[in-house]
Every structure is written in structure tokens, then in C-alpha cells.
Design a protein around this motif. Structure first.
Motif, PDB file in Angstrom:
ATOM      1  N   ALA A 101       0.840  -1.203   0.000  1.00 38.02           N
ATOM      2  CA  ALA A 101       0.000   0.000   0.000  1.00 38.02           C
ATOM      3  C   ALA A 101       0.867   1.243   0.000  1.00 38.02           C
ATOM      4  N   PHE A 102       0.525   2.146  -0.905  1.00 33.27           N
ATOM      5  CA  PHE A 102       1.256   3.420  -0.972  1.00 33.27           C
ATOM      6  C   PHE A 102       0.278   4.583  -0.929  1.00 33.27           C
ATOM      7  N   PHE A 103       0.624   5.589  -0.156  1.00 34.89           N
ATOM      8  CA  PHE A 103      -0.138   6.832  -0.139  1.00 34.89           C
ATOM      9  C   PHE A 103       0.855   7.974   0.019  1.00 34.89           C
ATOM     10  N   GLY A 104       0.915   8.836  -1.002  1.00 37.29           N
ATOM     11  CA  GLY A 104       1.883   9.927  -0.953  1.00 37.29           C
ATOM     12  C   GLY A 104       1.308  11.238  -1.465  1.00 37.29           C
ATOM     13  N   THR A 105       1.928  12.312  -1.020  1.00 33.32           N
ATOM     14  CA  THR A 105       1.555  13.666  -1.436  1.00 33.32           C
ATOM     15  C   THR A 105       2.794  14.299  -2.065  1.00 33.32           C
ATOM     16  N   VAL A 106       2.584  15.063  -3.115  1.00 32.35           N
ATOM     17  CA  VAL A 106       3.726  15.643  -3.839  1.00 32.35           C
ATOM     18  C   VAL A 106       4.629  16.467  -2.908  1.00 32.35           C
ATOM     19  N   GLY A 107       3.994  17.346  -2.098  1.00 33.84           N
ATOM     20  CA  GLY A 107       4.783  18.047  -1.069  1.00 33.84           C
ATOM     21  C   GLY A 107       5.272  19.421  -1.459  1.00 33.84           C
ATOM     22  N   THR A 108       5.776  19.573  -2.688  1.00 31.98           N
ATOM     23  CA  THR A 108       6.170  20.919  -3.144  1.00 31.98           C
ATOM     24  C   THR A 108       5.529  21.175  -4.513  1.00 31.98           C
ATOM     25  N   ASN A 109       5.254  22.433  -4.777  1.00 32.31           N
ATOM     26  CA  ASN A 109       4.668  22.760  -6.084  1.00 32.31           C
ATOM     27  C   ASN A 109       5.662  22.421  -7.197  1.00 32.31           C
ATOM     28  N   ILE A 110       5.137  21.819  -8.264  1.00 33.30           N
ATOM     29  CA  ILE A 110       6.025  21.438  -9.377  1.00 33.30           C
ATOM     30  C   ILE A 110       5.775  22.382 -10.545  1.00 33.30           C
ATOM     31  N   PRO A 111       6.794  23.129 -10.970  1.00 32.19           N
ATOM     32  CA  PRO A 111       6.601  24.101 -12.050  1.00 32.19           C
ATOM     33  C   PRO A 111       6.223  23.413 -13.366  1.00 32.19           C
ATOM     34  N   SER A 112       5.450  24.109 -14.170  1.00 33.79           N
ATOM     35  CA  SER A 112       4.951  23.487 -15.404  1.00 33.79           C
ATOM     36  C   SER A 112       6.086  23.134 -16.363  1.00 33.79           C
ATOM     37  N   ALA A 113       7.249  23.764 -16.185  1.00 38.42           N
ATOM     38  CA  ALA A 113       8.398  23.416 -17.032  1.00 38.42           C
ATOM     39  C   ALA A 113       8.792  21.941 -16.856  1.00 38.42           C
ATOM     40  N   ASP A 114       8.442  21.392 -15.694  1.00 39.13           N
ATOM     41  CA  ASP A 114       8.775  19.984 -15.431  1.00 39.13           C
ATOM     42  C   ASP A 114       7.632  19.033 -15.798  1.00 39.13           C
ATOM     43  N   TRP A 115       6.741  19.485 -16.667  1.00 43.28           N
ATOM     44  CA  TRP A 115       5.512  18.748 -16.959  1.00 43.28           C
ATOM     45  C   TRP A 115       5.763  17.308 -17.416  1.00 43.28           C
ATOM     46  N   ASN A 116       6.924  17.084 -18.116  1.00 42.72           N
ATOM     47  CA  ASN A 116       7.111  15.735 -18.677  1.00 42.72           C
ATOM     48  C   ASN A 116       8.099  14.889 -17.883  1.00 42.72           C
ATOM     49  N   LYS A 117       8.389  15.345 -16.660  1.00 48.74           N
ATOM     50  CA  LYS A 117       9.238  14.507 -15.789  1.00 48.74           C
ATOM     51  C   LYS A 117       8.336  13.666 -14.884  1.00 48.74           C
ATOM     52  N   ILE A 118       8.854  12.537 -14.429  1.00 53.24           N
ATOM     53  CA  ILE A 118       8.075  11.713 -13.498  1.00 53.24           C
ATOM     54  C   ILE A 118       7.897  12.485 -12.191  1.00 53.24           C
ATOM     55  N   ILE A 119       6.644  12.534 -11.737  1.00 47.92           N
ATOM     56  CA  ILE A 119       6.323  13.308 -10.524  1.00 47.92           C
ATOM     57  C   ILE A 119       6.733  12.516  -9.285  1.00 47.92           C
ATOM     58  N   LYS A 120       7.485  13.183  -8.419  1.00 44.67           N
ATOM     59  CA  LYS A 120       7.938  12.500  -7.200  1.00 44.67           C
ATOM     60  C   LYS A 120       7.075  12.923  -6.011  1.00 44.67           C
ATOM     61  N   PHE A 121       6.623  11.927  -5.290  1.00 44.03           N
ATOM     62  CA  PHE A 121       5.832  12.176  -4.077  1.00 44.03           C
ATOM     63  C   PHE A 121       6.778  12.148  -2.889  1.00 44.03           C
ATOM     64  N   GLN A 122       6.894  13.318  -2.247  1.00 40.18           N
ATOM     65  CA  GLN A 122       7.927  13.429  -1.209  1.00 40.18           C
ATOM     66  C   GLN A 122       7.400  13.288   0.202  1.00 40.18           C
ATOM     67  N   GLN A 123       6.091  13.563   0.374  1.00 34.94           N
ATOM     68  CA  GLN A 123       5.497  13.335   1.706  1.00 34.94           C
ATOM     69  C   GLN A 123       4.819  11.977   1.664  1.00 34.94           C
ATOM     70  N   ILE A 124       5.467  11.016   2.279  1.00 35.29           N
ATOM     71  CA  ILE A 124       4.942   9.647   2.192  1.00 35.29           C
ATOM     72  C   ILE A 124       4.265   9.273   3.501  1.00 35.29           C
ATOM     73  N   THR A 125       2.980   9.031   3.416  1.00 42.24           N
ATOM     74  CA  THR A 125       2.221   8.637   4.612  1.00 42.24           C
ATOM     75  C   THR A 125       2.310   7.120   4.793  1.00 42.24           C
ATOM     76  N   THR A 126       2.189   6.405   3.672  1.00 35.91           N
ATOM     77  CA  THR A 126       2.153   4.943   3.732  1.00 35.91           C
ATOM     78  C   THR A 126       2.985   4.373   2.592  1.00 35.91           C
ATOM     79  N   ASN A 127       3.907   3.487   2.916  1.00 36.56           N
ATOM     80  CA  ASN A 127       4.641   2.787   1.848  1.00 36.56           C
ATOM     81  C   ASN A 127       4.919   1.359   2.322  1.00 36.56           C
ATOM     82  N   ILE A 128       3.816   0.666   2.638  1.00 36.77           N
ATOM     83  CA  ILE A 128       3.931  -0.711   3.138  1.00 36.77           C
ATOM     84  C   ILE A 128       4.364  -1.616   1.991  1.00 36.77           C
TER      85      ILE A 128
END
Ligand SMILES: *[C@@H]1O[C@H](CO)[C@@H](O)[C@H](O)[C@H]1NC(C)=O
Ligand SMILES: *[C@@H]1O[C@H](CO)[C@@H](O)[C@H](O)[C@H]1NC(C)=O
Length: 205
Positions: free
Chosen positions: A78-105
Motif C-alpha cells: 500500500a502506498f499513499f503519498g503527497t507531492v509536497g512541493t509545487n512542481i513548475p509546469s516546465a517539469d511537466w514531462n518529468k516523473i512526478i515524485k511524491f515526497q510526503q509519504i504517509t504509507t509505503n507498506i
């Protein structure tokens, strides 16, 4: 019992076979009968043993299968994550990283790459809510191995509010399949830090 019977047979056969103890023919017949009885008994026992061995093998195989099923049924991913910081639109085609991880069982989510690696094959539920900037549309693609499986979208017409779109997919994945987010759209601004992703293994194969 079988052993005792054999001891009796062979222990006494010396005396019975001794020519000096006369009564020759009836003794021989008795011995032959005993040997025949012993042989048929032995065959019976062997066949019983064989049957029991087969039953034991089947039981062992069932126990192994049930153990496998139990192990799989108890497996938690089980995974539940929140991005955590605003991601500028210039990075639109990069894989989005979730940095605030609540659950990563099960540690399926790799925080360094932003990729969720399915540890076992089975049925997964994948849900994403994306938030954009004030008054802007928002959308983001959720991929499984390069195929889009979900795409949260919101038209974002309220200039004073953040638009939020949610989409949920239920997919079958093989062990090693990759689930990740990229290719977002939020006009020329950013993808909001409260964008969230949930991936849960519902049932392993
Ligand atoms: C155990 O599982 C295997 C593979 O799934 C299957 O072929 C076999 O029939 C099962 N054995 C029993 C006794 O249920
Ligand atoms: C998160 O987003 C809110 C709303 O856009 C913003 O006010 C805040 O500064 C952001 N925080 C971070 C850490 O990006």
C-alpha cells in the motif's frame, strides 16, 4: 506385527525343514502355505503403503498450496503519498515524485525515482487527485508501463480557487510493472503540492 510374523516364519523354518523330524510332506505343505500367505500379506501391505504414500503426497501438496495462498492473502502492499512541493509546469514531462509519504507498506514506491514497482502480480487500485493553480485547468497522466490507466482532470474555471481532479483505476499488474505519473497540464503555472497518489494491492494472483 509383520516383523514378528517373519521371525516366527524363519525362526521355526529351520526346524520344520530338518529332514530328521520326518512328517516331511505335511510340513512342506504347511511351509508353502505360510510362504504364500506371507507373500500375499506382503503384497497387500505394500499396496496399502503405496496408497498411503499417494494420499500423503496429495495432502502435502494441498498444505503447500494453502500455505502459498495464505502467504499471498496476507501480503500487504500500500502506498499513499503527497507531492509536497509545487512542481513548475516546465517539469511537466518529468516523473512526478511524491515526497510526503504517509504509507509505503511493502516499499514498492521508490522515493528517488517516483516509480511504484509492483512487487507481485495481482489486482491493484490506483487513485490520483491532482490540484492546479488558481483558476487553471489541471490534468495528469497515470501510467502503467507507458499505458495511461487514469487521468484526473478538472476544467478549473474558478479564478479564486484551486481546481482538483480525481481519477481511479483498477488494473491487473505483473510483478515488476511500473506505475508512475507524468505529463501534467496546468497552464503555465504549477502542479500543486497537495496532489496525491494511492496504490494498493487488492489481491495477489
Ligand atoms: C496445488 O497447486 C497446483 C498449482 O496451482 C495444482 O496444479 C495442484 O493441483 C494443486 N494441488 C492440490 C492437491 O490442490
Ligand atoms: C503548497 O501550495 C500552497 C497553495 O498553492 C502554497 O501556498 C504553499 O506555499 C505550497 N507549499 C509548498 C511547500 O510548496
Amino acid at each position: 506385527m509383520f516383523f514378528v510374523f517373519l521371525c516366527f516364519l524363519f525362526g521355526s523354518s529351520g526346524a520344520l525343514l530338518d529332514p530328521d523330524t520326518s512328517n516331511g510332506n505335511s510340513d512342506h505343505t504347511a511351509i508353502l502355505q505360510l510362504i504364500t500367505q506371507e507373500q500375499s500379506l506382503r503384497l497387500q501391505l505394500e499396496s496399502q503403503l503405496h496408497d498411503q504414500q499417494k494420499q500423503m503426497d496429495t495432502l502435502l501438496s494441498r498444505v503447500n498450496n494453502l500455505t502459498d495462498q495464505l502467504t499471498k492473502a496476507n501480503q500487504q502492499v500500500a502506498f499513499f503519498g503527497t507531492v509536497g512541493t509545487n512542481i513548475p509546469s516546465a517539469d511537466w514531462n518529468k516523473i512526478i515524485k511524491f515526497q510526503q509519504i504517509t504509507t509505503n507498506i511493502g516499499s514498492a514506491y521508490n522515493i528517488n525515482t517516483g516509480v511504484f514497482h509492483c512487487p507481485v502480480s495481482g489486482i491493484y487500485i490506483v487513485s490520483c487527485s491532482a490540484i492546479g493553480d488558481f483558476g487553471h485547468r489541471v490534468s495528469v497522466n497515470v501510467y502503467q508501463n507507458g499505458n495511461i490507466i487514469a487521468r484526473p482532470y478538472d476544467g478549473g474555471i474558478d479564478p479564486a480557487g484551486h481546481a482538483s481532479g480525481t481519477d481511479t483505476a483498477v488494473v491487473h499488474a505483473n510483478a515488476g510493472d511500473e506505475i508512475y505519473l507524468k505529463d501534467f497540464y496546468t497552464g503555465l503555472t504549477y502542479l500543486d503540492n497537495q496532489t496525491k497518489l494511492v496504490v494498493v494491492l487488492i489481491k495477489a494472483d
